[in-house]
Design a protein around this motif. Structure first.
Motif, PDB file in Angstrom:
ATOM      1  N   ALA A 237      65.860  41.333  27.563  1.00 47.46           N
ATOM      2  CA  ALA A 237      64.429  41.122  27.351  1.00 47.46           C
ATOM      3  C   ALA A 237      63.786  40.775  28.687  1.00 47.46           C
ATOM      4  O   ALA A 237      64.439  40.276  29.605  1.00 47.46           O
ATOM      5  CB  ALA A 237      64.201  39.998  26.339  1.00 47.46           C
ATOM      6  N   ASN A 238      62.488  41.050  28.783  1.00 50.09           N
ATOM      7  CA  ASN A 238      61.769  40.790  30.029  1.00 50.09           C
ATOM      8  C   ASN A 238      60.383  40.242  29.743  1.00 50.09           C
ATOM      9  O   ASN A 238      59.726  40.631  28.781  1.00 50.09           O
ATOM     10  CB  ASN A 238      61.641  42.089  30.845  1.00 50.09           C
ATOM     11  CG  ASN A 238      60.721  41.922  32.049  1.00 50.09           C
ATOM     12  OD1 ASN A 238      59.524  42.196  31.971  1.00 50.09           O
ATOM     13  ND2 ASN A 238      61.272  41.453  33.142  1.00 50.09           N
ATOM     14  N   ALA A 239      59.949  39.338  30.604  1.00 48.13           N
ATOM     15  CA  ALA A 239      58.557  38.885  30.629  1.00 48.13           C
ATOM     16  C   ALA A 239      58.118  38.901  32.087  1.00 48.13           C
ATOM     17  O   ALA A 239      58.859  38.458  32.975  1.00 48.13           O
ATOM     18  CB  ALA A 239      58.423  37.482  30.043  1.00 48.13           C
ATOM     19  N   SER A 240      56.926  39.445  32.361  1.00 50.77           N
ATOM     20  CA  SER A 240      56.472  39.551  33.744  1.00 50.77           C
ATOM     21  C   SER A 240      54.960  39.425  33.826  1.00 50.77           C
ATOM     22  O   SER A 240      54.237  39.704  32.863  1.00 50.77           O
ATOM     23  CB  SER A 240      56.914  40.883  34.380  1.00 50.77           C
ATOM     24  OG  SER A 240      56.408  41.974  33.640  1.00 50.77           O
ATOM     25  N   VAL A 241      54.497  38.985  34.991  1.00 47.18           N
ATOM     26  CA  VAL A 241      53.075  38.838  35.278  1.00 47.18           C
ATOM     27  C   VAL A 241      52.794  39.554  36.588  1.00 47.18           C
ATOM     28  O   VAL A 241      53.517  39.369  37.577  1.00 47.18           O
ATOM     29  CB  VAL A 241      52.655  37.355  35.391  1.00 47.18           C
ATOM     30  CG1 VAL A 241      51.173  37.239  35.720  1.00 47.18           C
ATOM     31  CG2 VAL A 241      52.966  36.614  34.097  1.00 47.18           C
ATOM     32  N   TRP A 242      51.744  40.379  36.594  1.00 48.23           N
ATOM     33  CA  TRP A 242      51.351  41.155  37.768  1.00 48.23           C
ATOM     34  C   TRP A 242      49.958  40.764  38.228  1.00 48.23           C
ATOM     35  O   TRP A 242      49.094  40.448  37.413  1.00 48.23           O
ATOM     36  CB  TRP A 242      51.294  42.646  37.428  1.00 48.23           C
ATOM     37  CG  TRP A 242      52.581  43.264  36.991  1.00 48.23           C
ATOM     38  CD1 TRP A 242      53.291  42.985  35.858  1.00 48.23           C
ATOM     39  CD2 TRP A 242      53.304  44.295  37.658  1.00 48.23           C
ATOM     40  NE1 TRP A 242      54.408  43.772  35.783  1.00 48.23           N
ATOM     41  CE2 TRP A 242      54.428  44.589  36.875  1.00 48.23           C
ATOM     42  CE3 TRP A 242      53.080  45.008  38.838  1.00 48.23           C
ATOM     43  CZ2 TRP A 242      55.350  45.567  37.234  1.00 48.23           C
ATOM     44  CZ3 TRP A 242      53.988  45.974  39.195  1.00 48.23           C
ATOM     45  CH2 TRP A 242      55.120  46.249  38.400  1.00 48.23           C
ATOM     46  N   TYR A 243      49.744  40.811  39.530  1.00 52.58           N
ATOM     47  CA  TYR A 243      48.399  40.726  40.103  1.00 52.58           C
ATOM     48  C   TYR A 243      48.166  41.987  40.921  1.00 52.58           C
ATOM     49  O   TYR A 243      49.031  42.402  41.701  1.00 52.58           O
ATOM     50  CB  TYR A 243      48.238  39.500  41.004  1.00 52.58           C
ATOM     51  CG  TYR A 243      46.963  39.565  41.825  1.00 52.58           C
ATOM     52  CD1 TYR A 243      45.736  39.223  41.269  1.00 52.58           C
ATOM     53  CD2 TYR A 243      46.998  39.997  43.155  1.00 52.58           C
ATOM     54  CE1 TYR A 243      44.562  39.309  42.018  1.00 52.58           C
ATOM     55  CE2 TYR A 243      45.832  40.078  43.907  1.00 52.58           C
ATOM     56  CZ  TYR A 243      44.621  39.731  43.326  1.00 52.58           C
ATOM     57  OH  TYR A 243      43.467  39.818  44.057  1.00 52.58           O
ATOM     58  N   MET A 244      46.985  42.611  40.750  1.00 53.84           N
ATOM     59  CA  MET A 244      46.656  43.823  41.495  1.00 53.84           C
ATOM     60  C   MET A 244      45.299  43.667  42.163  1.00 53.84           C
ATOM     61  O   MET A 244      44.336  43.214  41.538  1.00 53.84           O
ATOM     62  CB  MET A 244      46.634  45.035  40.558  1.00 53.84           C
ATOM     63  CG  MET A 244      47.968  45.320  39.901  1.00 53.84           C
ATOM     64  SD  MET A 244      47.868  46.701  38.734  1.00 53.84           S
ATOM     65  CE  MET A 244      49.534  46.667  38.055  1.00 53.84           C
ATOM     66  N   ASP A 245      45.240  44.026  43.426  1.00 55.34           N
ATOM     67  CA  ASP A 245      43.990  43.995  44.188  1.00 55.34           C
ATOM     68  C   ASP A 245      43.305  45.348  44.013  1.00 55.34           C
ATOM     69  O   ASP A 245      43.667  46.324  44.667  1.00 55.34           O
ATOM     70  CB  ASP A 245      44.295  43.708  45.658  1.00 55.34           C
ATOM     71  CG  ASP A 245      43.041  43.702  46.513  1.00 55.34           C
ATOM     72  OD1 ASP A 245      41.955  43.447  45.964  1.00 55.34           O
ATOM     73  OD2 ASP A 245      43.140  43.961  47.728  1.00 55.34           O
ATOM     74  N   ILE A 246      42.325  45.401  43.101  1.00 52.58           N
ATOM     75  CA  ILE A 246      41.628  46.653  42.791  1.00 52.58           C
ATOM     76  C   ILE A 246      40.149  46.487  43.120  1.00 52.58           C
ATOM     77  O   ILE A 246      39.442  45.699  42.481  1.00 52.58           O
ATOM     78  CB  ILE A 246      41.796  47.039  41.309  1.00 52.58           C
ATOM     79  CG1 ILE A 246      43.285  47.221  40.977  1.00 52.58           C
ATOM     80  CG2 ILE A 246      41.020  48.309  40.998  1.00 52.58           C
ATOM     81  CD1 ILE A 246      43.545  47.530  39.519  1.00 52.58           C
ATOM     82  N   ASP A 247      39.685  47.210  44.124  1.00 53.50           N
ATOM     83  CA  ASP A 247      38.276  47.223  44.530  1.00 53.50           C
ATOM     84  C   ASP A 247      37.738  48.642  44.389  1.00 53.50           C
ATOM     85  O   ASP A 247      38.414  49.604  44.765  1.00 53.50           O
ATOM     86  CB  ASP A 247      38.111  46.758  45.980  1.00 53.50           C
ATOM     87  CG  ASP A 247      38.628  45.341  46.202  1.00 53.50           C
ATOM     88  OD1 ASP A 247      38.626  44.549  45.248  1.00 53.50           O
ATOM     89  OD2 ASP A 247      39.052  45.044  47.334  1.00 53.50           O
ATOM     90  N   THR A 248      36.516  48.769  43.874  1.00 56.71           N
ATOM     91  CA  THR A 248      35.944  50.096  43.670  1.00 56.71           C
ATOM     92  C   THR A 248      34.433  50.058  43.802  1.00 56.71           C
ATOM     93  O   THR A 248      33.813  48.996  43.643  1.00 56.71           O
ATOM     94  CB  THR A 248      36.327  50.649  42.283  1.00 56.71           C
ATOM     95  OG1 THR A 248      35.833  51.978  42.149  1.00 56.71           O
ATOM     96  CG2 THR A 248      35.747  49.798  41.166  1.00 56.71           C
ATOM     97  N   ASP A 249      33.846  51.201  44.091  1.00 56.65           N
ATOM     98  CA  ASP A 249      32.395  51.374  44.025  1.00 56.65           C
ATOM     99  C   ASP A 249      32.072  52.112  42.732  1.00 56.65           C
ATOM    100  O   ASP A 249      32.638  53.181  42.457  1.00 56.65           O
ATOM    101  CB  ASP A 249      31.877  52.183  45.216  1.00 56.65           C
ATOM    102  CG  ASP A 249      31.877  51.368  46.505  1.00 56.65           C
ATOM    103  OD1 ASP A 249      31.763  50.132  46.426  1.00 56.65           O
ATOM    104  OD2 ASP A 249      32.000  51.973  47.586  1.00 56.65           O
ATOM    105  N   VAL A 250      31.169  51.523  41.938  1.00 55.83           N
ATOM    106  CA  VAL A 250      30.735  52.131  40.687  1.00 55.83           C
ATOM    107  C   VAL A 250      29.428  52.872  40.961  1.00 55.83           C
ATOM    108  O   VAL A 250      28.408  52.249  41.268  1.00 55.83           O
ATOM    109  CB  VAL A 250      30.531  51.072  39.587  1.00 55.83           C
ATOM    110  CG1 VAL A 250      30.110  51.744  38.282  1.00 55.83           C
ATOM    111  CG2 VAL A 250      31.809  50.263  39.384  1.00 55.83           C
TER     112      VAL A 250
END
Length: 203
Positions: A166-179
């Protein structure tokens, strides 16, 4: 983090078979992943910043162990779809994305430990598609630039039986965009936290 530590403690107390994450192993994890944006943006027509809703989809990771403690992981998922709104206008758009990521990982403990906590760092490339204007932007073009940024994770693998874990995980992602919309371009930082619970198998 409290949840991960609790699961790890339970595994230490009750698991009787050891994991075998060692050099040359290839394993997959599949389960549910929830993406929760922690966004900030420019003001939109004096109606406030963009508010981006959460979504839960199927997540899949593929990992290859280079040594007993270093691995490389690829993250994939079914498309996430988010409702976008502002305080003053309500829902203004809906957008889908895929966030493939590649991580270099370090696994703590020995290769035959019952619990293998790990940390990872790498790169994320987020592809946006099926953008659709809603409400005040209904019928107008809405487009988001794809994003390339850093990513980090913490997780733990817990033995279930021979080959399964079994696995448990936490991710952080640096996502920048122009809308890009008919009323202008909105500089947006999405920076989501992704929590994933899954089951894995070692080949």
């Amino acid at each position: 983090m409290k949840a991960l530590l609790s699961v790890a403690l339970v595994s230490v107390l009750f698991s009787s078979v050891a994991l075998a994450h060692e050099a040359g192993d290839l394993f997959v994890r599949g389960g549910l992943a929830k993406v929760t944006p922690h966004e900030s943006s420019d003001d939109v027509l004096n109606s406030g910043e963009l508010d981006i809703g959460s979504d839960t989809q199927v997540g899949l990771t593929l990992t290859y162990m280079l040594t007993n403690q270093f691995g490389v992981e690829l993250l994939a998922a079914t498309p996430f779809t988010h409702k976008v709104s502002t305080a003053g206008l309500g829902e203004v758009a809906e957008v889908s994305h895929l966030p493939p990521s590649v991580m270099a990982q370090y696994y703590f403990g020995q290769e035959h430990s019952q619990v293998r906590p790990y940390v990872g760092a790498g790169l994320n490339y987020t592809v946006f598609f099926e953008e659709e204007g809603k409400g005040a932007l209904a019928g107008t073009d809405v487009n988001l630039d794809n994003s390339f940024g850093l990513a980090a994770q913490v997780g733990v693998d817990l033995d279930l039986s021979d080959g399964w874990f079994a696995n448990a995980s936490v991710w952080y992602m640096d996502i920048d965009t122009d809308v890009h919309t008919a009323v202008g371009t909105v500089d947006t930082e999405i920076d989501p936290i992704t929590v994933m619970a899954s089951v894995g198998y070692t080949f």
